[in-house]
Scaffold this active site. Structure first.
Site, PDB file in Angstrom:
ATOM      1  N   ASN A   1       0.871  -1.174   0.000  1.00 40.76           N
ATOM      2  CA  ASN A   1       0.000   0.000   0.000  1.00 40.76           C
ATOM      3  C   ASN A   1       0.906   1.221   0.000  1.00 40.76           C
ATOM      4  O   ASN A   1       1.450   1.608   1.034  1.00 40.76           O
ATOM      5  CB  ASN A   1      -0.882  -0.053   1.251  1.00 40.76           C
TER       6      ASN A   1
ATOM      7  N   ARG B   1      -2.509  -2.062  -3.546  1.00 41.95           N
ATOM      8  CA  ARG B   1      -3.712  -1.258  -3.363  1.00 41.95           C
ATOM      9  C   ARG B   1      -3.603  -0.059  -4.296  1.00 41.95           C
ATOM     10  O   ARG B   1      -2.612   0.676  -4.259  1.00 41.95           O
ATOM     11  CB  ARG B   1      -3.791  -0.772  -1.919  1.00 41.95           C
TER      12      ARG B   1
ATOM     13  N   HIS C   1     -12.683   3.106  -0.184  1.00 41.46           N
ATOM     14  CA  HIS C   1     -12.725   2.063   0.867  1.00 41.46           C
ATOM     15  C   HIS C   1     -13.423   0.800   0.357  1.00 41.46           C
ATOM     16  O   HIS C   1     -13.946   0.015   1.148  1.00 41.46           O
ATOM     17  CB  HIS C   1     -13.527   2.527   2.117  1.00 41.46           C
TER      18      HIS C   1
ATOM     19  N   ARG D   1     -11.659  15.575   7.447  1.00 38.21           N
ATOM     20  CA  ARG D   1     -12.426  16.017   6.272  1.00 38.21           C
ATOM     21  C   ARG D   1     -13.843  16.408   6.672  1.00 38.21           C
ATOM     22  O   ARG D   1     -14.446  15.766   7.531  1.00 38.21           O
ATOM     23  CB  ARG D   1     -12.513  14.906   5.219  1.00 38.21           C
TER      24      ARG D   1
ATOM     25  N   GLU E   1      -8.273  -5.220   5.121  1.00 41.13           N
ATOM     26  CA  GLU E   1      -8.062  -4.881   3.714  1.00 41.13           C
ATOM     27  C   GLU E   1      -6.893  -5.665   3.114  1.00 41.13           C
ATOM     28  O   GLU E   1      -6.927  -6.043   1.954  1.00 41.13           O
ATOM     29  CB  GLU E   1      -7.849  -3.367   3.582  1.00 41.13           C
TER      30      GLU E   1
END
Ligand code: ADP
Length: 400
Positions: free
Chosen positions: A10, A92, A181, A242, A385
């Site tokens: 990743n 990823r 996601h 965010r 993940e």
């Protein structure tokens, strides 16, 4: 010796996270991360299975150097990139646009397409690409697979994926809702079905992925029909830093009246908003601690976070029509019992009955937290993940 291991990479803009998974027995022989790439104070932390973590600090100039350092650490444990047991590398990749609906073996055409998507993912895709190119240079003969954060959401109907703006303009600039996601939403929705003892096709699930970044998705019979993030990960829930949803005119207002530049507003909404903007902290543990001490600002930030979350639960309930389960996952979703409690409080009429004792239990496993007579099952389902990326990579490129 058969090749049963997958290295999952990743690659972020200044970091590389990695895990080596053995698909034969589900073990993870090694994992680690390199952070602050390009700075003087870069750090590599490598943890072999059952062994002591090893740390290295000092400048690591770029992703190329970072991946070579990772390869060196793996080699020390006899797990080097040249090992015959390594079947493939799974990467990823954040943005796969409309093109990539599935994990894909990487070749030059795929690289070119990921590059073409940089304008819609300027922060993420360049780093992902660098990681892929570096890994391909180190092991050109090994299958390398891209697993896209957006792929799970490509099943969204146009009614959910389009913004209500001029179609020509939208298409010219590839403006639509992609969602992110996805690897987590796919894994968690499937694991939730399993927890219910059902096939994914049989259940409708609302997945709430609440980490530092946060998103919700509505999954009907194993397929995503709506998700809260959009063109970028900025839309939707209140997150650590965010803003999530806001009136787009806030941006014009800040430009015209606040005299702020595009970049300043981008930074404001992505890095200085959400929980950190509202109360100065983005860690839910710290926010809960402050609330316990009577801090009003932290309480308001929490309430705004929960209000938005509840709106999405209601919205996705309506989108799905029938909901079998709501699954909480990621750092906040898996650990913060007060968030789960507040999110479903008052939704008894919708068939959501939380069991406060089960909700208070801390555990690493997927578990039910609703009462036996709750029409909708409420669950905590830890996301994984890396496992999902490794599984998809191995299915495509393993010698099976
Ligand atoms: P990401 O992958 O988006 O960086 P994670 O899924 O790891 O994030 O979630 C990180 C967040 O989880 C932290 O910022 C913190 O708010 C929250 N978190 C982690 N552990 C706990 C805990 N024990 N209680 C409450 N919140 C927690």
């Amino acid at each position: 010796m058969s090749a049963t291991r997958v290295l999952v990479l990743n690659s972020g803009s200044s970091s590389v996270k990695y895990q080596l998974l053995d698909m034969r027995d589900g073990s993870r022989p090694a994992q680690g991360l390199v952070e602050r790439i390009g700075e003087q104070s870069s750090r590599l932390k490598h943890t072999p299975l059952g062994g002591e973590a090893r740390e290295r600090t000092g400048p690591i100039a770029d992703h190329d150097a970072a991946l070579k350092a990772v390869a060196d650490e793996l080699a020390k444990d006899g797990l080097g990139l040249d090992s015959p047991e390594l079947a493939a590398i799974g990467h990823r990749v954040v943005h796969g646009g409309k093109t990539f609906t599935e994990p894909t073996v990487i070749d030059e055409t795929v690289l070119a397409e990921i590059e073409r998507l940089i304008p819609v993912a300027p922060l993420h895709n360049p780093a992902n690409l660098t990681g892929i190119r570096t890994a391909m240079a180190l092991r050109p003969d090994l299958p390398q697979v891209a697993v896209f954060d957006t792929a799970f959401h490509t099943t969204m109907p146009e009614s959910a994926a389009r913004y209500a703006i001029d179609v020509e303009t939208a298409d010219a600039h590839r403006v639509r809702r992609y969602g992110f996601h996805g690897t987590s939403h796919a894994y968690v929705s499937r694991a939730t079905a399993q927890l219910l003892g059902k096939a994914p096709e049989e259940v409708n699930v609302i997945v709430l992925h609440l980490g530092n970044g946060a998103s919700a998705s509505a999954v009907r019979g194993g397929r995503c029909v709506d998700t809260s993030m959009g063109l970028t990960p900025l839309e939707g829930l209140v997150m650590g830093t965010r803003s999530g949803d806001l009136d787009p005119a806030v941006i014009f207002h800040l430009m015209r009246v606040g005299k702020m530049s595009t970049d300043e507003i981008d930074t404001l909404l992505n890095k200085k908003s959400g929980l950190i903007g509202l109360c100065g902290d983005n860690d839910m543990r710290e926010i809960r601690r402050r609330i316990d001490e009577g801090d009003e600002q932290a309480k308001l930030a929490f309430d705004i976070y929960i209000h938005r979350l509840k709106k999405y639960i209601g919205a996705y309930y309506a989108v799905l029509g029938r909901v079998d389960a709501i699954a909480f996952t990621a750092g906040v979703g898996e650990n913060a019992a007060p968030v789960r409690e507040a999110a479903v409080a008052g939704l008894e009429e919708l068939g959501l009955l939380l069991d406060p004792e089960l909700n208070a239990v801390r555990a690493d496993e997927a578990r039910l937290i609703s009462r036996a007579n709750s029409r909708v099952t409420i669950a905590v389902v830890p996301t994984d993940e890396e496992l999902e990326i490794a599984t998809q990579t191995y299915a495509l490129a393993g010698d099976n």
